[in-house]
Design a protein around this motif. Structure first.
Motif, PDB file in Angstrom:
ATOM      1  N   VAL A  10       0.759  -1.269   0.162  1.00 41.92           N
ATOM      2  CA  VAL A  10       0.418   0.067  -0.003  1.00 41.92           C
ATOM      3  C   VAL A  10       1.214   1.399  -0.008  1.00 41.92           C
ATOM      4  O   VAL A  10       0.664   1.943  -0.275  1.00 41.92           O
ATOM      5  CB  VAL A  10      -0.978  -0.139   1.187  1.00 41.92           C
ATOM      6  N   ASN A  11       2.013   1.354   0.611  1.00 42.99           N
ATOM      7  CA  ASN A  11       3.224   2.486   0.555  1.00 42.99           C
ATOM      8  C   ASN A  11       3.256   3.100  -1.224  1.00 42.99           C
ATOM      9  O   ASN A  11       3.267   3.602  -1.339  1.00 42.99           O
ATOM     10  CB  ASN A  11       3.837   1.681   1.175  1.00 42.99           C
ATOM     11  N   ALA A  12       3.986   2.012  -1.229  1.00 45.95           N
ATOM     12  CA  ALA A  12       3.880   1.725  -3.211  1.00 45.95           C
ATOM     13  C   ALA A  12       2.983   2.590  -4.044  1.00 45.95           C
ATOM     14  O   ALA A  12       2.798   3.042  -4.801  1.00 45.95           O
ATOM     15  CB  ALA A  12       4.548   0.142  -3.799  1.00 45.95           C
ATOM     16  N   ILE A  13       1.107   2.276  -3.266  1.00 43.02           N
ATOM     17  CA  ILE A  13       0.435   2.771  -3.846  1.00 43.02           C
ATOM     18  C   ILE A  13       0.192   4.173  -3.916  1.00 43.02           C
ATOM     19  O   ILE A  13       0.497   4.932  -4.973  1.00 43.02           O
ATOM     20  CB  ILE A  13      -0.769   1.600  -3.592  1.00 43.02           C
ATOM     21  N   ILE A  14       0.428   4.599  -2.835  1.00 44.81           N
ATOM     22  CA  ILE A  14       0.510   5.633  -2.206  1.00 44.81           C
ATOM     23  C   ILE A  14       1.699   6.266  -2.718  1.00 44.81           C
ATOM     24  O   ILE A  14       1.088   7.640  -3.022  1.00 44.81           O
ATOM     25  CB  ILE A  14       0.593   5.817  -0.640  1.00 44.81           C
ATOM     26  N   ALA A  15       2.727   5.955  -3.267  1.00 46.52           N
ATOM     27  CA  ALA A  15       3.731   6.639  -3.896  1.00 46.52           C
ATOM     28  C   ALA A  15       3.232   6.733  -5.798  1.00 46.52           C
ATOM     29  O   ALA A  15       3.709   8.172  -5.838  1.00 46.52           O
ATOM     30  CB  ALA A  15       4.691   5.918  -3.520  1.00 46.52           C
ATOM     31  N   GLY A  16       2.973   5.915  -6.022  1.00 53.21           N
ATOM     32  CA  GLY A  16       2.671   6.071  -6.980  1.00 53.21           C
ATOM     33  C   GLY A  16       1.236   6.602  -8.187  1.00 53.21           C
ATOM     34  O   GLY A  16       1.384   7.299  -8.545  1.00 53.21           O
ATOM     35  N   VAL A  17       0.609   6.985  -6.479  1.00 54.16           N
ATOM     36  CA  VAL A  17      -0.715   7.724  -7.059  1.00 54.16           C
ATOM     37  C   VAL A  17      -0.757   8.562  -6.840  1.00 54.16           C
ATOM     38  O   VAL A  17      -0.516   9.635  -7.874  1.00 54.16           O
ATOM     39  CB  VAL A  17      -1.923   7.225  -5.965  1.00 54.16           C
ATOM     40  N   GLU A  18       0.394   8.957  -5.498  1.00 48.32           N
ATOM     41  CA  GLU A  18       0.732  10.898  -5.306  1.00 48.32           C
ATOM     42  C   GLU A  18       1.447  11.404  -7.204  1.00 48.32           C
ATOM     43  O   GLU A  18       1.157  12.545  -7.375  1.00 48.32           O
ATOM     44  CB  GLU A  18       2.066  10.441  -4.196  1.00 48.32           C
ATOM     45  N   SER A  19       2.600  10.549  -7.602  1.00 43.75           N
ATOM     46  CA  SER A  19       3.241  10.838  -8.516  1.00 43.75           C
ATOM     47  C   SER A  19       2.380  11.101  -9.813  1.00 43.75           C
ATOM     48  O   SER A  19       2.825  11.781 -11.040  1.00 43.75           O
ATOM     49  CB  SER A  19       4.255  10.223  -8.546  1.00 43.75           C
ATOM     50  N   SER A  20       1.250  10.261  -9.866  1.00 45.60           N
ATOM     51  CA  SER A  20       0.470  10.272 -11.274  1.00 45.60           C
ATOM     52  C   SER A  20       0.353  11.323 -11.485  1.00 45.60           C
ATOM     53  O   SER A  20      -0.318  12.319 -10.782  1.00 45.60           O
ATOM     54  CB  SER A  20      -0.636   9.192 -10.875  1.00 45.60           C
ATOM     55  N   THR A  21       0.183  11.808 -13.465  1.00 41.63           N
ATOM     56  CA  THR A  21      -0.484  12.608 -13.714  1.00 41.63           C
ATOM     57  C   THR A  21      -1.953  11.905 -15.160  1.00 41.63           C
ATOM     58  O   THR A  21      -2.086  13.083 -15.410  1.00 41.63           O
ATOM     59  CB  THR A  21       0.933  13.341 -14.855  1.00 41.63           C
ATOM     60  N   GLY A  22      -1.998  11.150 -14.492  1.00 43.21           N
ATOM     61  CA  GLY A  22      -2.969  10.494 -15.387  1.00 43.21           C
ATOM     62  C   GLY A  22      -4.782  10.487 -14.562  1.00 43.21           C
ATOM     63  O   GLY A  22      -5.149   9.964 -15.213  1.00 43.21           O
ATOM     64  N   LEU A  23      -4.444  10.440 -12.660  1.00 39.31           N
ATOM     65  CA  LEU A  23      -5.391  10.128 -12.484  1.00 39.31           C
ATOM     66  C   LEU A  23      -6.356  11.690 -11.812  1.00 39.31           C
ATOM     67  O   LEU A  23      -5.169  11.973 -12.031  1.00 39.31           O
ATOM     68  CB  LEU A  23      -4.982   9.288 -11.213  1.00 39.31           C
ATOM     69  N   THR A  24      -7.436  11.326 -11.599  1.00 44.24           N
ATOM     70  CA  THR A  24      -8.045  12.380 -11.449  1.00 44.24           C
ATOM     71  C   THR A  24      -7.693  12.754 -10.069  1.00 44.24           C
ATOM     72  O   THR A  24      -7.335  11.576  -9.190  1.00 44.24           O
ATOM     73  CB  THR A  24      -9.559  12.313 -11.896  1.00 44.24           C
ATOM     74  N   THR A  25      -8.224  14.117  -8.912  1.00 38.82           N
ATOM     75  CA  THR A  25      -7.947  14.402  -8.297  1.00 38.82           C
ATOM     76  C   THR A  25      -8.671  14.054  -7.053  1.00 38.82           C
ATOM     77  O   THR A  25      -8.277  13.040  -5.990  1.00 38.82           O
ATOM     78  CB  THR A  25      -8.209  15.871  -7.335  1.00 38.82           C
ATOM     79  N   GLU A  26     -10.073  12.734  -7.537  1.00 41.76           N
ATOM     80  CA  GLU A  26     -10.833  12.242  -6.736  1.00 41.76           C
ATOM     81  C   GLU A  26     -10.328  10.712  -6.722  1.00 41.76           C
ATOM     82  O   GLU A  26     -10.556  10.566  -5.333  1.00 41.76           O
ATOM     83  CB  GLU A  26     -12.263  12.701  -7.635  1.00 41.76           C
TER      84      GLU A  26
END
Length: 475
Positions: free
Chosen positions: A135-151
């Protein structure tokens, strides 16, 4: 360089994800492999990590990563419905183990002879930290993502923060001072040190509060199988209770109770997948399957396969308590000369045409008892009584007669015992935090020592990282 299997598996996953875009099934399989390997292997530390890859540019693939975590939680480790429920049930006065001559791992829990090389202890620790790393990897990946919406970022981060905090809460109650892992950098993680319990809880509570803010108020899954705000609030109420922050515990449990209302009135429906009092549950991985708990606890003929309910628990129910008849079931031998009981909260121990039971992780009755205990400490006697009575009356019992603080706390401990048995180690955590472990277990466990209040840190962990020393007292 030689790495421990959980780090090896995690970084193999990072390495693979660096060079190929994963489809949904592939990612789930990769995450499922995190706990599959039990050997040491030698690999080079990968140059890149999961957090920066294209997997987190797509909401469906990120959701698959989250589903992979829930799959692992459901099938192995702390919240899988096996090791924690069974081992700590045998460790206390809930379950008896019937294969003492066969060298089973549970014998050490029955006899209180657990050592630091115990396989269950090692699995509890390793599986939890593997899931935390994921889940830490998911948190880091989501934080740096440019493709995911803010929601989407908020939703995925909130879920991952909840999982991280919940697993750490269980770990700190089992092992005492532990590392609180928030990153995925191997160089940092391999040398972590144990933090004082109070500091661990500061991190737990901070993560849960952030998760509450990020998660939706609505159960978007429709089956309460994904964390939403009330799920994080329910665990936050428990965290406040465990840290004796009575006002905050009362308020948070009250918030959850307000959202859900009255308890499910029918005891035989409490563990059905659509039960109104369920806050969070795990869905089986295929329709027609039911729960690990049902498979583990139910036996239908002859003597118990390995575990059965303790007679001490059976005798703890007051006359007329409907939980005894609804949530315990008797099985006799062929000659009808001996009777045993098994937990019967879950009624199904095999597949059905369609799944009827999901594995309940959090339910409303606990929140009533959290608020009752908090109110008792705050001097709100009538409020504490009302919450105790909500649980008692549902079970067919009259109102409590407890008035003083000590009487109320004893009444709450009793209700927690007969309401929450074989669920997520509640009995052990309650005896430990309320200072009753030696009083209750000393007379029935010949090898009881006061140092048994904590499990040992696994030997393998201390060997790999001496910064985790000293070992817990008594091991």
């Amino acid at each position: 360089m030689r790495f421990k299997y959980r780090d090896t598996a995690l970084y193999q996953c990072f390495f693979i994800l660096t060079f190929r875009r994963c489809n949904l099934l592939y990612l789930t399989i990769l995450i499922g492999c995190l706990t599959a390997c039990t050997d040491f292997v030698e690999i080079d530390l990968p140059k890149n990590q999961l957090s920066g890859e294209s997997i987190f540019e797509d909401a469906l693939e990120t959701e698959s990563a989250i589903h992979g975590v829930y799959y692992q939680m459901r099938t192995s480790g702390l919240v899988s419905g096996d090791d924690l429920n069974v081992a700590m049930g045998v460790y206390t006065d809930e379950l008896d183990f019937y294969k003492l001559d066969q060298g089973e791992a549970l014998e050490n829990y029955q006899n209180h002879t657990v050592e630091s090389n115990d396989l269950i202890v090692t699995n509890l620790w390793n599986s939890a930290y593997t899931q935390i790393y994921t889940v830490n990897a998911i948190i880091a990946g989501v934080e740096s993502s440019t493709g995911l919406t803010t929601e989407d970022k908020g939703k995925f981060t909130g879920e991952a923060l909840f999982v991280r905090s919940y697993l750490h809460l269980l770990l700190v109650e089992l092992f005492g001072d532990i590392p609180y892992i928030t990153g995925i950098d191997y160089v940092d993680n391999k040398d972590v040190t144990r933090m004082p319990r109070a500091l661990v809880y500061n991190y737990i509570i901070a993560d849960l509060n952030l998760a509450v803010d990020l998660l939706s108020d609505e159960d978007m899954s429709g089956e309460r199988v994904r964390p939403y705000a009330a799920v994080a609030e329910a665990v936050l109420a428990r965290a406040y209770l465990y840290t004796q922050q009575w006002g905050l515990a009362e308020a948070m449990a009250g918030r959850v109770i307000t959202k859900f209302g009255a308890l499910e009135p029918d005891l035989n429906k409490v563990f059905l997948k659509e039960a109104s009092g369920t806050i969070w549950q795990f869905k089986p991985n295929a329709d027609g399957k039911n729960t690990n708990e049902g498979t583990r606890f139910i036996f239908t003929t002859g003597s118990p396969f390995d575990i059965a309910m303790s007679s001490l628990l059976f005798d703890a129910f007051e006359p007329g308590d409907l939980r005894q008849s609804s949530w315990l079931k008797n099985v006799s031998n062929t000659a009808n000369t001996q009777t045993w009981y098994h937990a019967f909260k879950y009624k199904e121990h095999s597949n059905t045409d369609s799944s009827v039971e999901y594995s309940v992780q959090l339910r409303l009755a606990e929140q009533y008892l959290i608020r009752a205990e908090s109110r008792a400490h705050l001097g709100n006697t009538s409020g504490a009584q009302a919450d105790i009575n909500a649980v008692r009356n549902r079970a067919g019992l009259n109102n409590t007669t407890a008035i003083t603080l000590n009487e109320l706390l004893d009444a709450i401990l009793q209700e927690r015992r007969v309401e929450l048995f074989t669920e997520q180690g509640h009995r052990w955590f309650d005896l430990k935090r309320m200072g009753k472990a030696a009083e209750v277990l000393g007379p029935i466990k010949p090898n009881w020592k006061d140092t048994h209040i904590l499990l040992p840190i696994p030997d393998t962990e201390l060997t790999l990282n001496p910064n985790l020393l000293p070992q817990n007292d008594g091991y």
